[in-house]
Design a protein around this motif. Structure first.
Motif, mmCIF file in Angstrom:
data_model
loop_
_atom_site.group_PDB
_atom_site.id
_atom_site.type_symbol
_atom_site.label_atom_id
_atom_site.label_comp_id
_atom_site.label_asym_id
_atom_site.label_seq_id
_atom_site.Cartn_x
_atom_site.Cartn_y
_atom_site.Cartn_z
ATOM 1 N N ASN A 40 0.859 -1.182 0.000
ATOM 2 C CA ASN A 40 0.000 0.000 0.000
ATOM 3 C C ASN A 40 0.898 1.236 0.000
ATOM 4 N N ALA A 41 1.363 1.595 -1.185
ATOM 5 C CA ALA A 41 2.349 2.664 -1.317
ATOM 6 C C ALA A 41 1.820 4.013 -0.859
ATOM 7 N N GLU A 42 0.508 4.199 -0.873
ATOM 8 C CA GLU A 42 -0.058 5.472 -0.444
ATOM 9 C C GLU A 42 0.160 5.724 1.045
ATOM 10 N N ILE A 43 0.478 4.673 1.789
ATOM 11 C CA ILE A 43 0.800 4.807 3.203
ATOM 12 C C ILE A 43 2.275 4.500 3.461
ATOM 13 N N VAL A 44 2.736 3.356 2.984
ATOM 14 C CA VAL A 44 4.071 2.881 3.332
ATOM 15 C C VAL A 44 5.170 3.697 2.654
ATOM 16 N N ASN A 45 4.914 4.192 1.449
ATOM 17 C CA ASN A 45 5.932 4.943 0.714
ATOM 18 C C ASN A 45 5.627 6.432 0.622
ATOM 19 N N ALA A 46 4.672 6.877 1.380
ATOM 20 C CA ALA A 46 4.285 8.291 1.333
ATOM 21 C C ALA A 46 4.367 8.903 2.725
ATOM 22 N N PHE A 47 4.237 10.218 2.750
ATOM 23 C CA PHE A 47 4.170 10.949 4.017
ATOM 24 C C PHE A 47 5.413 10.754 4.884
ATOM 25 N N ILE A 48 6.568 10.713 4.250
ATOM 26 C CA ILE A 48 7.817 10.783 5.011
ATOM 27 C C ILE A 48 7.907 12.200 5.576
ATOM 28 N N PRO A 49 8.219 12.361 6.876
ATOM 29 C CA PRO A 49 8.156 13.686 7.509
ATOM 30 C C PRO A 49 8.855 14.793 6.732
ATOM 31 N N SER A 50 8.145 15.917 6.595
ATOM 32 C CA SER A 50 8.663 17.043 5.809
ATOM 33 C C SER A 50 8.716 18.360 6.571
ATOM 34 N N GLY A 323 11.559 11.521 -0.931
ATOM 35 C CA GLY A 323 12.031 11.317 0.428
ATOM 36 C C GLY A 323 12.637 9.940 0.628
ATOM 37 N N GLY A 324 13.098 9.336 -0.452
ATOM 38 C CA GLY A 324 13.639 7.985 -0.378
ATOM 39 C C GLY A 324 15.146 7.962 -0.258
ATOM 40 N N ILE A 325 15.749 6.902 -0.774
ATOM 41 C CA ILE A 325 17.194 6.686 -0.690
ATOM 42 C C ILE A 325 17.728 6.505 -2.098
ATOM 43 N N ALA A 326 18.837 7.158 -2.392
ATOM 44 C CA ALA A 326 19.362 7.129 -3.755
ATOM 45 C C ALA A 326 20.874 6.935 -3.758
ATOM 46 N N VAL A 327 21.389 6.520 -4.911
ATOM 47 C CA VAL A 327 22.813 6.209 -5.058
ATOM 48 C C VAL A 327 23.677 7.449 -4.864
ATOM 49 N N ASP A 328 23.229 8.592 -5.360
ATOM 50 C CA ASP A 328 24.052 9.798 -5.213
ATOM 51 C C ASP A 328 24.287 10.135 -3.751
ATOM 52 N N GLU A 329 23.278 9.899 -2.907
ATOM 53 C CA GLU A 329 23.458 10.129 -1.473
ATOM 54 C C GLU A 329 24.555 9.229 -0.913
ATOM 55 N N MET A 330 24.635 8.010 -1.400
ATOM 56 C CA MET A 330 25.658 7.089 -0.897
ATOM 57 C C MET A 330 27.062 7.559 -1.269
ATOM 58 N N TYR A 331 27.231 8.030 -2.499
ATOM 59 C CA TYR A 331 28.542 8.528 -2.907
ATOM 60 C C TYR A 331 28.961 9.727 -2.070
ATOM 61 N N ILE A 332 28.035 10.652 -1.876
ATOM 62 C CA ILE A 332 28.421 11.877 -1.172
ATOM 63 C C ILE A 332 28.537 11.642 0.332
ATOM 64 N N PHE A 389 15.887 19.459 -1.005
ATOM 65 C CA PHE A 389 14.458 19.112 -1.005
ATOM 66 C C PHE A 389 14.224 17.595 -0.976
ATOM 67 N N ARG A 390 15.043 16.886 -0.213
ATOM 68 C CA ARG A 390 14.860 15.439 -0.052
ATOM 69 C C ARG A 390 14.593 15.058 1.406
ATOM 70 N N GLY A 391 14.310 16.043 2.254
ATOM 71 C CA GLY A 391 14.080 15.755 3.658
ATOM 72 C C GLY A 391 15.352 15.553 4.443
ATOM 73 N N LEU A 392 16.496 15.957 3.903
ATOM 74 C CA LEU A 392 17.788 15.738 4.543
ATOM 75 C C LEU A 392 18.417 17.004 5.108
#
Length: 447
Positions: A40-50, A323-332, A389-392
């Motif tokens: 249920n992506a509308e709940i589990v993958n949404a509304f990450i605190p902003s 608001g997820g996780i990405a490869v560029d974040e890992m490099y930096i 603008f990624r919540g970081l």
């Protein structure tokens, strides 16, 4: 059947989570049922605190836009006011964070009662995903509603309520900050043992994403060796970067939601403060992008006058930010850890690897750092430019404020009045919603 119905609607307070049955839905009983619940992506993958991103310094709004905000909590968030969430006012970050926690708890409890499929790949995937999502929820809630982690005081600083059961009658008091992070790290350690290396659907977590989240958290905790090691593990599984030269700079939304950079897809809670059509990018920040840097045209578009608006979200949707996780974040992240661990050559190798994919082909000249301190400054400059603008940004401000070299006072100007947020101010911790305080009696944060 171990519970009467799946969760459909929850109140704003963790102490009065109301499970309301929907007779059109079957009660989950199998591994596939629990996977469907987590899908249920509308709940589990949404509304990450902003709220944190809304309180940060990457943007500003005009007086007219400020006056037009529909909710008092948004106006107060923008100027870092003491009171944000009055009685009967939905605090979306708190509310949806615990909705997601309850989904995860329902799944974890349900898996304990099934008799078939235990230990299978499907079973492990579901259990790992529930642990991952609960950890992500607890961590992002702590990033707004708890003090930044300080080893000297973490055992006594109030954390968040750690809801570990779906029983809505249980009222949880606040754990310590230390216990909060211990639970987050324990959930992720368990999840990383269960999840597959990579998933077909990026709305489902993977081992690479779990390692990525562990790298993020340890960076936040200033455990640089651990953060580097987890970034290594994530990048060892998947390290391909999206080449920005393949994108259309004229597009209004140049990034696909499941582009090559994305390890785990999630979206931030929508808020009018971060609306892409009216939130103006900080001009000093925009001025740091050079002409051959493709982010200058892929991340921004023209606004009114000489202003710039952000369009570079990895959601592919103008209504909410990635608001997820990405490869560029890992490099930096790994680059920062190398710099802090006195390995500037490796830090610049990672930074240059990233930036070669961000500049026009053939135009980028590798940066060289004269020492570890110079490497750290360069990495932190590019971190803000890459991950905006990624919540970081809020958690970065909180941790960087601990270092006098990078501490910053934030400033807003509204209708001629100046509002400021000094480094390490108590307002870097958001207040617990008033409804939660009334119902559960938990301790309020000092503001």
């Amino acid at each position: 059947m171990f519970f009467p119905a799946v969760i459909i609607s929850l109140s704003a307070c963790t102490g009065k989570l109301d499970i309301k049955p929907d007779q059109s839905l079957n009660v989950p009983e199998t591994v596939a049922d629990f996977q469907a619940l987590l899908d249920n992506a509308e709940i589990v993958n949404a509304f990450i605190p902003s709220y944190g991103e809304a309180g940060a310094d990457n943007y500003y709004i005009t007086d007219t836009r400020y006056n037009g905000l529909s909710a008092n909590n948004e106006r107060n968030t923008y100027i870092w006011a003491k009171d944000l969430f009055p009685v009967n006012d939905i605090a979306a970050d708190w509310y949806y964070g615990y909705v997601r926690v309850n989904y995860c708890n329902l799944v974890l409890e349900g898996l304990e009662h099934i008799t078939t499929g235990i230990g299978t790949t499907a079973y492990n995937n579901v259990k790992g995903a529930a642990l991952f999502s609960r950890a992500l929820s607890f961590y992002t809630l702590a990033g707004e509603f708890c003090k930044p982690y300080d080893s000297a005081t973490a055992a006594t600083d109030p954390g968040i309520p750690l809801r570990m059961k779906s029983d809505v009658q249980i009222i949880y008091q606040r754990a310590s900050v230390k216990a909060t992070y211990e639970q987050v790290l324990a959930d992720l350690a368990a999840a990383s043992e269960l999840l597959p290396d990579i998933t077909t659907f990026k709305t489902r977590p993977s081992k690479a994403a779990a390692y990525g989240l562990l790298a993020r958290i340890h960076l936040d905790l200033r455990n640089y060796r651990e953060a580097k090691n987890y970034a290594n593990l994530s990048l060892a599984i998947y390290h391909s970067l999206l080449d920005y030269n393949t994108l259309d700079t004229a597009s209004s939304l140049p990034f696909d939601m499941f582009n090559d950079d994305v390890l785990f897809f999630a979206g931030l809670t929508p808020t009018s403060l971060l609306r892409m059509s009216s939130s103006i990018v900080d001009s000093v920040l925009y001025g740091q992008y050079q002409n051959n840097d493709l982010r200058k045209s892929l991340f921004f578009r023209d606004g009114m006058g000489n202003t710039k608006l952000f369009k570079g979200t990895y959601t592919g949707n103008p209504l909410y930010h990635f608001g997820g996780i990405a490869v560029d974040e890992m490099y930096i992240t790994r680059a920062e850890c190398y710099a802090r661990l006195e390995e500037p050559v490796h830090a610049m190798e990672d930074l240059n690897t990233l930036l070669r994919t961000r500049w026009k082909s053939g135009s980028y000249k590798d940066m060289i750092a004269k020492d570890a301190d110079d490497a750290l400054k360069k990495v932190l400059t590019e971190r803000r430019k890459e991950l905006l603008f990624r919540g970081l940004r809020w958690i970065d401000l909180r941790r960087l404020n601990k270092d006098a070299r990078f501490a910053k006072t934030l400033t807003r100007i509204i209708k001629g009045s100046i509002y400021q947020l000094p480094p390490n101010d108590a307002r870097y911790v958001y207040p617990i919603p008033a409804d939660e305080i009334i119902h559960s009696g938990i301790e309020q944060n000092a503001r």
